[in-house]
Design a protein around this motif. Structure first.
Motif, PDB file in Angstrom:
ATOM      1  N   GLU A  40       9.266   3.363  21.084  1.00  0.00           N
ATOM      2  CA  GLU A  40      10.203   3.238  22.205  1.00  0.00           C
ATOM      3  C   GLU A  40       9.668   2.282  23.265  1.00  0.00           C
ATOM      4  O   GLU A  40      10.411   1.463  23.818  1.00  0.00           O
ATOM      5  N   LEU A  41       8.376   2.392  23.548  1.00  0.00           N
ATOM      6  CA  LEU A  41       7.761   1.498  24.530  1.00  0.00           C
ATOM      7  C   LEU A  41       7.797   0.051  24.041  1.00  0.00           C
ATOM      8  O   LEU A  41       8.151  -0.866  24.794  1.00  0.00           O
ATOM      9  N   ARG A  42       7.444  -0.146  22.786  1.00  0.00           N
ATOM     10  CA  ARG A  42       7.439  -1.497  22.216  1.00  0.00           C
ATOM     11  C   ARG A  42       8.838  -2.123  22.278  1.00  0.00           C
ATOM     12  O   ARG A  42       9.003  -3.272  22.706  1.00  0.00           O
ATOM     13  N   ASP A  43       9.850  -1.369  21.865  1.00  0.00           N
ATOM     14  CA  ASP A  43      11.217  -1.885  21.910  1.00  0.00           C
ATOM     15  C   ASP A  43      11.641  -2.215  23.339  1.00  0.00           C
ATOM     16  O   ASP A  43      12.283  -3.244  23.587  1.00  0.00           O
ATOM     17  N   LEU A  44      11.275  -1.345  24.284  1.00  0.00           N
ATOM     18  CA  LEU A  44      11.661  -1.564  25.675  1.00  0.00           C
ATOM     19  C   LEU A  44      11.048  -2.851  26.211  1.00  0.00           C
ATOM     20  O   LEU A  44      11.699  -3.592  26.967  1.00  0.00           O
ATOM     21  N   VAL A  45       9.792  -3.120  25.849  1.00  0.00           N
ATOM     22  CA  VAL A  45       9.131  -4.345  26.313  1.00  0.00           C
ATOM     23  C   VAL A  45       9.896  -5.574  25.825  1.00  0.00           C
ATOM     24  O   VAL A  45      10.202  -6.489  26.610  1.00  0.00           O
ATOM     25  N   TYR A  46      10.215  -5.625  24.542  1.00  0.00           N
ATOM     26  CA  TYR A  46      10.934  -6.789  24.014  1.00  0.00           C
ATOM     27  C   TYR A  46      12.323  -6.917  24.636  1.00  0.00           C
ATOM     28  O   TYR A  46      12.783  -8.035  24.949  1.00  0.00           O
ATOM     29  N   ARG A  47      13.019  -5.800  24.808  1.00  0.00           N
ATOM     30  CA  ARG A  47      14.353  -5.853  25.415  1.00  0.00           C
ATOM     31  C   ARG A  47      14.267  -6.339  26.871  1.00  0.00           C
ATOM     32  O   ARG A  47      15.072  -7.170  27.315  1.00  0.00           O
ATOM     33  N   MET A  48      13.297  -5.795  27.612  1.00  0.00           N
ATOM     34  CA  MET A  48      13.118  -6.220  29.003  1.00  0.00           C
ATOM     35  C   MET A  48      12.777  -7.705  29.076  1.00  0.00           C
ATOM     36  O   MET A  48      13.273  -8.430  29.953  1.00  0.00           O
ATOM     37  N   ALA A  49      11.886  -8.151  28.203  1.00  0.00           N
ATOM     38  CA  ALA A  49      11.477  -9.559  28.206  1.00  0.00           C
ATOM     39  C   ALA A  49      12.691 -10.463  27.995  1.00  0.00           C
ATOM     40  O   ALA A  49      12.842 -11.489  28.675  1.00  0.00           O
ATOM     41  N   ALA A  75       5.995  -1.085  30.943  1.00  0.00           N
ATOM     42  CA  ALA A  75       6.848  -1.951  30.134  1.00  0.00           C
ATOM     43  C   ALA A  75       7.214  -3.226  30.886  1.00  0.00           C
ATOM     44  O   ALA A  75       7.247  -4.316  30.297  1.00  0.00           O
ATOM     45  N   ALA A  76       7.497  -3.114  32.183  1.00  0.00           N
ATOM     46  CA  ALA A  76       7.888  -4.284  32.977  1.00  0.00           C
ATOM     47  C   ALA A  76       6.750  -5.292  33.073  1.00  0.00           C
ATOM     48  O   ALA A  76       6.974  -6.508  32.976  1.00  0.00           O
ATOM     49  N   ARG A  77       5.532  -4.811  33.289  1.00  0.00           N
ATOM     50  CA  ARG A  77       4.380  -5.735  33.339  1.00  0.00           C
ATOM     51  C   ARG A  77       4.205  -6.435  32.007  1.00  0.00           C
ATOM     52  O   ARG A  77       3.992  -7.656  31.948  1.00  0.00           O
ATOM     53  N   TYR A  78       4.260  -5.671  30.925  1.00  0.00           N
ATOM     54  CA  TYR A  78       4.118  -6.271  29.599  1.00  0.00           C
ATOM     55  C   TYR A  78       5.224  -7.300  29.347  1.00  0.00           C
ATOM     56  O   TYR A  78       4.961  -8.391  28.818  1.00  0.00           O
ATOM     57  N   ALA A  79       6.465  -6.975  29.714  1.00  0.00           N
ATOM     58  CA  ALA A  79       7.585  -7.875  29.466  1.00  0.00           C
ATOM     59  C   ALA A  79       7.412  -9.183  30.230  1.00  0.00           C
ATOM     60  O   ALA A  79       7.634 -10.276  29.685  1.00  0.00           O
ATOM     61  N   ALA A  80       7.023  -9.091  31.493  1.00  0.00           N
ATOM     62  CA  ALA A  80       6.844 -10.294  32.306  1.00  0.00           C
ATOM     63  C   ALA A  80       5.698 -11.148  31.772  1.00  0.00           C
ATOM     64  O   ALA A  80       5.807 -12.376  31.664  1.00  0.00           O
ATOM     65  N   ASN A  81       4.581 -10.504  31.416  1.00  0.00           N
ATOM     66  CA  ASN A  81       3.453 -11.257  30.857  1.00  0.00           C
ATOM     67  C   ASN A  81       3.791 -11.846  29.494  1.00  0.00           C
ATOM     68  O   ASN A  81       3.342 -12.937  29.137  1.00  0.00           O
ATOM     69  N   LEU A  82       4.602 -11.127  28.711  1.00  0.00           N
ATOM     70  CA  LEU A  82       4.952 -11.616  27.380  1.00  0.00           C
ATOM     71  C   LEU A  82       5.672 -12.955  27.459  1.00  0.00           C
ATOM     72  O   LEU A  82       5.452 -13.838  26.612  1.00  0.00           O
TER      73      LEU A  82
END
Length: 515
Positions: A40-49, A75-82
């Motif tokens: 769920e966390l992984r999916d959220l990161v990609y969706r947010m990105a 998730a938001a930090r990961y998405a922005a950094n991604l």
């Protein structure tokens, strides 16, 4: 394929997303009864990105977080950094004015907001307009980032970030003035995990009870990468922390020393099952040998001290086996230098000093910051010939153990010499009726610095100012004797959990000013 993928570089986020994908069903984050799986966390990161990219946000821009310890914050930090953005995470307890100054200074392209902080976000953007305000849920300000993310695909994609790009801008935790922005690159962030206290294994359960904007954020990264789970509390409350350790079978805990003292002094500590703890890491400010010995007796041989700086990364570690309650000198130290780190103790002229002599601790490693954000003169002041001048005073002993005696800015210059505040705090804390203390300098009407101390007594303790001053005079001489000792119920702490000496100094100055 991205340029980053072409040259083989992978960001820390990509590493962590891969780790989350190896066992998507495992529990990854727990917060207030909610349990988020790795998948769920992984999916959220990609969706947010993807949602961020759809707003025109991308590599080289700044995303600022105004968020508490939510799973969505991670998730938001990961998405922005991604997507190659640099991330700046605000301390929540700073004033709106200081937060707005930082938001403006780091050239914020998007402000991501915890819905519980929507009111503060409105204050900040009222002072400094931001192109995109995105909320982790619905609120009266901005757009709902979670709703936008739900419309996007969770299909993986590679990062565009390059090793030299700025990954994070972390600010010093000052409560007044304009904190300094410390820049760390994506290349350094990927290597940072090797410098953090390590204890891998899929049974790792890390309790987070300090802000994700500080060291706790890195420990969450390490935990998720190792296959473990992070349990998120919003803030430190000793009773809640103890109950969570027992209920969630917490194995790993990080605390700044004052919070560790609060934990073991709480009445529930003696009757709480803390046997699941295998690693209690402390650091961030000077620790009292007397109190650390108490903690070893309370929690067992699980303590480890980590010494580092935002500017320098990790520097040294005092391992569990070095926590010998019969060796207060060893407990006073910050341990041995980490692999890959060089440390020199130097005098004011830059000369390397031999073991035992006090001087400024200078560090060289691949973890040293790239510089202070938009402050080249200040950067040049502390970064010279590849060496970071930490501003800490200390010494190395003959066995290679590093001891920190003070911050240069905290050292009190008095008639006849100078007082190292941590040495005086250690002495005050050794009194059986003293729980905590903080020593600081206050200038009098003649602009001379006077030694002041704020002391927290044990419950029912009646030691007074005269007795403590006599003890100090007898043990260390008149130079170390405080001009004033104030007894307080608790020491004020910064957002990060350090004793707030600026606040104590202000209180003392106000008390000395005639009405």
């Amino acid at each position: 394929m991205s340029a980053a993928a072409d040259d083989g570089f992978r960001t820390y986020v990509e590493d962590n997303l891969d780790a989350l994908g190896t066992d998507p069903g495992r529990e990854a984050l727990v917060h207030d009864g909610r349990r988020m799986t790795a998948g769920e966390l992984r999916d959220l990161v990609y969706r947010m990105a993807r949602a961020l990219r759809a707003r025109g946000i991308g590599r080289g821009q700044t995303v600022t977080l105004l968020c508490g310890n939510l799973p969505e914050t991670v998730a938001a930090r990961y998405a922005a950094n991604l997507i190659g953005c640099r991330v700046n995470h605000l301390y929540n307890k700073l004033s709106a004015e200081v937060q707005a100054t930082i938001v403006d200074d780091v050239e914020t392209r998007a402000l991501i907001v915890d819905p519980r902080l929507a009111g503060r976000a409105a204050e900040v953007v009222g002072r400094v307009p931001v192109k995109d305000v995105l909320v982790l849920g619905s609120a009266s300000v901005g757009s709902d980032l979670l709703a936008l993310a739900a419309e996007q695909s969770a299909e993986p994609f590679p990062s565009q970030a390059q090793p030299q790009d700025i990954c994070t801008i972390r600010h010093t935790g000052g409560t007044t003035g304009h904190p300094k922005g410390i820049c760390t690159s994506f290349g350094q962030m990927r290597n940072l995990r090797g410098r953090l206290p390590e204890n891998r294994g899929d049974q790792r359960r890390q309790l987070v009870c300090t802000t994700l904007a500080h060291a706790a954020g890195f420990l969450v990264d390490s935990t998720l990468n190792s296959g473990g789970c992070a349990v998120l509390l919003e803030d430190f409350d000793a009773q809640t922390v103890l109950a969570t350790i027992e209920r969630e079978r917490i194995t790993h805990l990080f605390l700044l020393p004052p919070l560790l003292y609060h934990l073991m002094d709480h009445p529930d500590a003696a009757r709480t099952d803390t046997s699941s703890l295998t690693s209690v890491v402390y650091g961030g400010c000077q620790a009292s040998p007397t109190r650390i010995a108490d903690a070893v007796r309370r929690f067992g041989p699980v303590l480890m001290q980590f010494y580092g700086q935002n500017e320098a990364g990790g520097i040294s570690v005092l391992k569990a086996e070095d926590h010998d309650v019969a060796r207060p000198d060893r407990l006073r130290s910050a341990g041995k230098i980490l692999d890959g780190v060089e440390v020199a103790v130097r005098d004011e002229s830059g000369r390397d000093l031999p073991p035992g002599e006090h001087g400024e601790i200078c560090v060289r490693s691949d973890q040293i910051m790239t510089g202070y954000w938009k402050q080249p003169e200040l950067t040049a002041e502390v970064l010279r010939d590849g060496w970071l001048h930490t501003g800490d005073i200390g010494y190395l002993d003959a066995d290679g153990y590093l001891t920190i005696v003070d911050r240069i800015k905290d050292m009190i210059v008095v008639v006849g010499g100078h007082v190292y505040t941590t040495e005086l705090e250690d002495l005050l804390n050794s009194h059986p009726q003293v729980l905590h203390s903080a020593v600081f300098g206050v200038r009098d009407e003649d602009r001379m610095e006077r030694v002041h101390a704020a002391v927290v007594r044990v419950p029912g303790g009646d030691v007074d100012e005269r007795q403590l001053r006599e003890m100090v005079r007898g043990e260390r001489g008149a130079m170390y004797e405080p001009a004033r000792i104030t007894f307080v119920d608790a020491l004020p702490l910064t957002d990060a959990g350090k004793p707030d000496k600026k606040q104590l100094r202000l209180r003392a100055e106000q008390a000395a000013t005639p009405a």
